[in-house]
Scaffold this motif. Structure first.
Motif, PDB file in Angstrom:
ATOM      1  N   THR A   2       0.800  -1.304  -0.048  1.00  0.00           N
ATOM      2  CA  THR A   2      -0.018   0.144  -0.023  1.00  0.00           C
ATOM      3  C   THR A   2       0.832   1.237   0.026  1.00  0.00           C
ATOM      4  O   THR A   2       1.861   1.157   0.852  1.00  0.00           O
ATOM      5  N   THR A   4       1.028   5.405   0.225  1.00  0.00           N
ATOM      6  CA  THR A   4       0.256   6.651   0.733  1.00  0.00           C
ATOM      7  C   THR A   4       1.021   7.725   0.453  1.00  0.00           C
ATOM      8  O   THR A   4       2.108   7.930   0.344  1.00  0.00           O
ATOM      9  N   ARG A  19      -7.276   6.386   6.101  1.00  0.00           N
ATOM     10  CA  ARG A  19      -6.172   5.962   6.986  1.00  0.00           C
ATOM     11  C   ARG A  19      -6.239   4.592   7.416  1.00  0.00           C
ATOM     12  O   ARG A  19      -7.036   4.006   8.043  1.00  0.00           O
ATOM     13  N   ASN A  20      -5.361   3.647   6.496  1.00  0.00           N
ATOM     14  CA  ASN A  20      -5.412   2.306   6.931  1.00  0.00           C
ATOM     15  C   ASN A  20      -6.704   1.681   7.100  1.00  0.00           C
ATOM     16  O   ASN A  20      -6.985   0.968   8.027  1.00  0.00           O
ATOM     17  N   SER A  22      -9.690  -0.911   6.582  1.00  0.00           N
ATOM     18  CA  SER A  22     -10.002  -2.403   6.124  1.00  0.00           C
ATOM     19  C   SER A  22     -11.557  -2.643   6.352  1.00  0.00           C
ATOM     20  O   SER A  22     -12.067  -2.110   7.209  1.00  0.00           O
ATOM     21  N   ASN A  33      -6.171  -2.537   4.544  1.00  0.00           N
ATOM     22  CA  ASN A  33      -4.996  -1.587   4.944  1.00  0.00           C
ATOM     23  C   ASN A  33      -4.992  -0.533   3.710  1.00  0.00           C
ATOM     24  O   ASN A  33      -3.818  -0.133   3.511  1.00  0.00           O
ATOM     25  N   SER A  35      -4.803   3.419   2.331  1.00  0.00           N
ATOM     26  CA  SER A  35      -4.577   4.631   2.763  1.00  0.00           C
ATOM     27  C   SER A  35      -4.334   5.439   1.457  1.00  0.00           C
ATOM     28  O   SER A  35      -3.708   5.101   0.522  1.00  0.00           O
ATOM     29  N   GLY A  70      -9.210   1.466  11.078  1.00  0.00           N
ATOM     30  CA  GLY A  70      -8.422   2.624  10.249  1.00  0.00           C
ATOM     31  C   GLY A  70      -9.709   3.731  10.549  1.00  0.00           C
ATOM     32  O   GLY A  70     -10.703   3.752  11.491  1.00  0.00           O
TER      33      GLY A  70
END
Length: 258
Positions: A2, A4, A19-20, A22, A33, A35, A70
């Motif tokens: 992933t 970012t 943000r992260n 799932s 995960n 982002s 997240g």
């Protein structure tokens, strides 16, 4: 892996900050995960094969889909914060779907004024004036008193965009807005989206329209199996295909061949 996109030091907070995140449906991992950060005025295209999680990702941004882990922060408001009033947040995050989602029993004007009155508290005169302004913006003012069934698919989608714009959104989300249209109707919807982008609207678009992506977007996000495999500048995504992940190369070779 992933990827970012970092916010430059001293820059303002992103308009959309995923943000992260799932999400699972029972044993199926829909998002893993993820982002992404979208700055004000950016136009981001999310692409990938069917079932890659792109529509799920975009629907989490205005809480049409929940998520398990997240956080998502939209214009400074966390979706995880119990104090966040989701109807008010959704009013500022316009959403345009693959299928137009217009109320068949209401006229175009009524489709555009209903949420303004119920959510924003505008009176009839204010809502009607805003409806006319946005319909003119998308070239549909002449159809003010028609019902959705009297419009073509492209016209209905332009009305759906106008309905979202009536709420004065800070962000616009598009979930494959042209995939249900006949080919000759696609351009009239894309033209409206291009104009919005040029006016500085923050946009996150799930689409297979690679011509639109190359012309308008600043970044392309590529997803597969619920993961973000690539997040890079549009020019790099299309211009340096050999440097993309193998799955993205395969996707591009198929979609750009047509």
């Amino acid at each position: 892996m992933t990827m970012t996109t970092a916010v430059a030091p001293g820059s303002s907070a992103p308009m959309i900050d995923i943000r992260n995140v799932s999400k699972r449906y029972s044993s199926f991992q829909a998002l893993s995960n993820c982002s992404v950060q979208v700055s004000k005025g950016e136009v981001i295209v999310v692409c990938g094969p069917s079932g890659s999680g792109k529509s799920t990702l975009i629907k989490t941004v205005n809480a049409l889909e929940g998520f398990d882990e997240g956080d998502i922060i939209v214009n400074g408001q966390s979706l995880r914060d119990p104090a966040t009033h989701l109807p008010a947040l959704r009013a500022k995050v316009g959403m345009v779907f693959q299928h137009f989602e217009l109320f068949a029993h209401l006229t175009v004007e009524e489709n555009l004024t209903l949420a303004q009155k119920q959510v924003l508290g505008r009176n009839s005169a204010q809502a009607q004036e805003r409806a006319k302004q946005t319909l003119e913006r998308v070239g549909m003012l002449a159809h003010l008193h028609k019902f959705p069934s009297q419009l073509s698919g492209g016209q209905q989608q332009r009305v759906a965009i106008a309905r979202a714009l009536c709420m004065d959104p800070t962000v616009m989300l598009f979930d494959e807005p042209t995939s249900a249209l006949d080919p000759e109707m696609v351009s009239e919807v894309l033209d409206v989206m291009v104009q919005l982008a040029r006016e500085g609207m923050t946009m996150m678009c799930v689409t297979h329209e690679m011509g639109f992506a190359r012309k308008v977007s600043s970044r392309v996000i590529f997803m597969d199996q619920g993961r973000i495999l690539e997040d890079c500048a549009t020019e790099a995504f299309f211009g340096n295909i050999s440097e993309r992940p193998a799955r993205a190369q395969e996707f591009l070779s198929r979609i750009l061949a047509h």
